[in-house]
Design a protein around this motif. Sequence first.
Motif, mmCIF file in Angstrom:
data_model
loop_
_atom_site.group_PDB
_atom_site.id
_atom_site.type_symbol
_atom_site.label_atom_id
_atom_site.label_comp_id
_atom_site.label_asym_id
_atom_site.label_seq_id
_atom_site.Cartn_x
_atom_site.Cartn_y
_atom_site.Cartn_z
ATOM 1 N N ASP A 99 13.241 39.420 -15.258
ATOM 2 C CA ASP A 99 12.270 38.390 -15.611
ATOM 3 C C ASP A 99 12.022 38.488 -17.114
ATOM 4 O O ASP A 99 11.614 39.549 -17.600
ATOM 5 N N ALA A 142 9.650 37.706 -18.816
ATOM 6 C CA ALA A 142 8.275 38.127 -19.091
ATOM 7 C C ALA A 142 8.096 39.633 -18.946
ATOM 8 O O ALA A 142 7.058 40.176 -19.334
ATOM 9 N N ARG A 143 9.090 40.306 -18.379
ATOM 10 C CA ARG A 143 9.051 41.769 -18.209
ATOM 11 C C ARG A 143 10.331 42.355 -18.814
ATOM 12 O O ARG A 143 11.139 42.976 -18.133
ATOM 13 N N ASN A 179 9.401 35.316 -26.499
ATOM 14 C CA ASN A 179 8.129 36.034 -26.320
ATOM 15 C C ASN A 179 8.325 37.444 -25.767
ATOM 16 O O ASN A 179 7.504 37.939 -24.985
ATOM 17 N N ALA A 180 9.409 38.087 -26.187
ATOM 18 C CA ALA A 180 9.691 39.454 -25.757
ATOM 19 C C ALA A 180 9.584 40.400 -26.947
ATOM 20 O O ALA A 180 9.955 40.037 -28.071
#
Length: 244
Positions: A183, A185-186, A204-205
């Motif tokens: 993911d 986001a992770r 956004n990582a």
Amino acid sequence: MACPSGRIQFALSIIPAPMTNLSGYTIAFDLDGTLVDTVGDIHRALNHVLASEGIPPAALADVRNFVGLGARALLIRAFGAHGIHHDDATLDRLIDLYIATNSADIAALSRPFPGVVEALEVLKAWGATLAVCTNKRGHLSVQLLTALNMGRHFAVIVGGDDVQNRKPHPDHFIHAIRAAGGDPARSAMVGDSINDVLSAKAANAPVAVYAFGYTDTAPGLLGADAVFTQFTDLPDLLVRLLKL
């Protein structure tokens, strides 16, 4: 246990530190200049191409700054340094020669940077899924990592020709994370150049940059969340960047 002085001496047991849980997190790595020091083999193949066109060899230090956007950009920059600009057909022919030369002995001089393999093993032991996100062509990336017995560490290897939009576009990073079953986001990115930073940031990582990779910009000026100098520090650094 008695010691010569007559005092009692106790053996201290070493208790391992609690294992960090990175299960469900995916870490993407750049290849050239991050996982593997490939500049020697790139330098050798590039100079073979330059010699075929009657051009003097490039300096190793210059080649370090040419790497990062794939073979086409490498050759454009190398010939451009001599004021030479080829048409697409000629450039395609020279790229084929470069790839054939590089592929013929892809790991003759290339080696993983110190501590890389150990860091990968720690991250996997902590449950992380690992991916490669590189602008190097996919089949060359697989060939190189296989030759160095490193491919086994990665769930997926995504080269620049495996995606429509390569780094610095975020699609490349996002594709690599998702192809590994992760993911975005992770996730986090580990690289050495502005392309790695821009790709991860646009997704956004968090991104960490290796200080001794291939870049013509000082690592501290690339805009990464962190710069590290040794891979033994990387697992703990990633835990902090992921705010675990």
